[in-house]
Structure formats: C-alpha cells, structure tokens
Design an enzyme around this catalytic site. Structure first.
Site, PDB file in Angstrom:
ATOM      1  N   GLU A  43      21.904 -15.585  32.573  1.00  0.00           N
ATOM      2  CA  GLU A  43      20.752 -16.357  32.869  1.00  0.00           C
ATOM      3  C   GLU A  43      20.489 -16.940  34.207  1.00  0.00           C
ATOM      4  O   GLU A  43      21.468 -16.922  34.902  1.00  0.00           O
ATOM      5  CB  GLU A  43      20.414 -17.525  31.683  1.00  0.00           C
ATOM      6  CG  GLU A  43      20.252 -16.605  30.570  1.00  0.00           C
ATOM      7  CD  GLU A  43      19.793 -17.625  29.242  1.00  0.00           C
ATOM      8  OE1 GLU A  43      20.142 -19.064  29.421  1.00  0.00           O
ATOM      9  OE2 GLU A  43      19.517 -17.221  28.132  1.00  0.00           O
ATOM     10  N   GLU A  54      22.046  -5.409  27.925  1.00  0.00           N
ATOM     11  CA  GLU A  54      22.240  -4.251  27.585  1.00  0.00           C
ATOM     12  C   GLU A  54      21.815  -3.686  29.065  1.00  0.00           C
ATOM     13  O   GLU A  54      22.481  -2.693  29.546  1.00  0.00           O
ATOM     14  CB  GLU A  54      21.229  -3.525  26.597  1.00  0.00           C
ATOM     15  CG  GLU A  54      19.664  -4.328  26.556  1.00  0.00           C
ATOM     16  CD  GLU A  54      19.592  -5.500  25.902  1.00  0.00           C
ATOM     17  OE1 GLU A  54      20.380  -6.373  26.167  1.00  0.00           O
ATOM     18  OE2 GLU A  54      18.770  -5.501  24.758  1.00  0.00           O
ATOM     19  N   CYS A  87      14.531  -6.505  24.307  1.00  0.00           N
ATOM     20  CA  CYS A  87      13.175  -6.617  24.715  1.00  0.00           C
ATOM     21  C   CYS A  87      12.413  -5.622  25.250  1.00  0.00           C
ATOM     22  O   CYS A  87      13.244  -4.482  25.334  1.00  0.00           O
ATOM     23  CB  CYS A  87      13.411  -7.796  25.793  1.00  0.00           C
ATOM     24  SG  CYS A  87      13.961  -7.184  27.445  1.00  0.00           S
ATOM     25  N   CYS A  90      14.046  -4.124  28.570  1.00  0.00           N
ATOM     26  CA  CYS A  90      15.322  -3.234  28.249  1.00  0.00           C
ATOM     27  C   CYS A  90      14.959  -1.990  27.236  1.00  0.00           C
ATOM     28  O   CYS A  90      15.709  -0.845  27.742  1.00  0.00           O
ATOM     29  CB  CYS A  90      16.177  -4.094  27.315  1.00  0.00           C
ATOM     30  SG  CYS A  90      16.921  -5.310  28.344  1.00  0.00           S
TER      31      CYS A  90
HETATM   32  N1  THU Z   1      18.398 -11.163  25.633  1.00  0.00           N
HETATM   33  C1  THU Z   1      19.527  -9.906  25.785  1.00  0.00           C
HETATM   34  O1  THU Z   1      20.087 -10.210  26.779  1.00  0.00           O
HETATM   35  N2  THU Z   1      19.085  -8.713  25.298  1.00  0.00           N
HETATM   36  C2  THU Z   1      18.279  -8.698  24.264  1.00  0.00           C
HETATM   37  O2  THU Z   1      18.157  -7.504  23.722  1.00  0.00           O
HETATM   38  C3  THU Z   1      17.492  -9.916  24.064  1.00  0.00           C
HETATM   39  C4  THU Z   1      17.331 -10.868  24.831  1.00  0.00           C
HETATM   40  C5  THU Z   1      18.916 -12.421  26.485  1.00  0.00           C
HETATM   41  C6  THU Z   1      17.837 -12.792  27.420  1.00  0.00           C
HETATM   42  C7  THU Z   1      18.124 -14.276  27.607  1.00  0.00           C
HETATM   43  O3  THU Z   1      19.334 -14.558  28.119  1.00  0.00           O
HETATM   44  C8  THU Z   1      18.347 -14.589  26.031  1.00  0.00           C
HETATM   45  O4  THU Z   1      18.743 -13.469  25.605  1.00  0.00           O
HETATM   46  C9  THU Z   1      17.181 -15.143  25.457  1.00  0.00           C
HETATM   47  O5  THU Z   1      15.887 -14.426  25.491  1.00  0.00           O
END
Ligand code: THU
Length: 133
Positions: A43, A54, A87, A90
């Site tokens: 983040e 991913e 998301c 992704c």
């Molecule tokens: N996040 C991922 O790394 N992959 C996902 O499939 C969903 C969301 C992360 C992004 C962020 O750091 C945290 O999860 C909350 O959204």
C-alpha cells in the site's frame, strides 16, 4: 499443486505492507517449468498507487520472462473470513496475462473456491478488440 501454491501464497501474505487497510493478501503463480512467483499487496499513503498481491505476483513472473502460455495456475489468499476475489483492475490484468482456463484458487481463512478468469471477467476487453482498428 494446489496445496503448494496456497502454502506459498499464505507465506508471502506475511510480507504484505498494509498500514492503511490492515488487509493482507498473498498470491502465487506456478509456471510450467516448476517456478513459483509470489507477491503481497503493497500500500501507499497515496492510496490509488497501492499494488495488489496478484498483480505483484504476475508482474514478477513476467519480469522473469514467463508468458501467458507458461502459466499453470494462480492462488490468491487473504486473511479475512470472506474470500477476497480479485478487484476489477486485477481481473483485467489477469485476463491479459493468464490463460482463460487456468485454475485460480481463492482462499480465506475459512473458505476455498476454484475459478478462472473466463468466469471472473466475461466479455473482457482484450488484444483481440484492438485488431479492428
Ligand atoms: N487487494 C489485493 O491485494 N488483492 C485483491 O484481490 C483485493 C484487494 C488489496 C489492495 C489493498 O491493499 C487491500 O487489499 C484492501 O483493498
């Protein structure tokens, strides 16, 4: 194969850098030559430049020279109770980089499902669409 992928995804999840959401995600890609590539979510204070687990795993695989035809399967795990499905951004990246039918194993602490990008992103926009211009 599935168990090893999940094990590695759980392990890399520990390296997630998540000071804002405190939501950890880990991902692992298996390639045909037996190599694994892992990624955790990283983040940023500028939230929008956060990089999902991913995507980090897939970019590591591609950075090492792997390509779509080399990818066997992908695992994505998160430490919540509910499964975190990828998301939208992704899904678009997975659609470009992972074969349509490659298994995608999704797991939370308590649930596990198997899917693929064909199911997760139907009617996607892809390279094929650009061939019309
Ligand atoms: N996040 C991922 O790394 N992959 C996902 O499939 C969903 C969301 C992360 C992004 C962020 O750091 C945290 O999860 C909350 O959204």
């Amino acid at each position: 194969m599935k168990e090893e992928l999940l094990k590695r995804a759980w392990a890399v999840m520990e390296n997630a850098y998540v000071p804002y959401s405190n939501f950890r995600v880990g991902a692992c890609v298996l390639c045909k030559n037996g190599q694994y590539y892992c990624g955790a979510n990283i983040e940023n204070a500028s939230y929008g430049v956060t990089s999902c687990a991913e995507r980090n795993a897939l970019f590591a695989a591609y950075s090492a020279g792997q390509r779509k035809a080399d990818i066997v399967a992908l695992a994505i795990v998160s430490d919540g109770e509910r499964i975190a499905t990828p998301c939208g951004a992704c899904r678009q990246v997975i659609d470009e980089l992972v074969p349509a039918d490659a298994p995608i194993y999704l797991s939370s602490k308590t649930e596990q499902i198997e899917s693929n990008i064909r199911a997760l992103l139907p009617m996607s926009f892809s390279q094929e669409d650009l061939k019309h211009v």
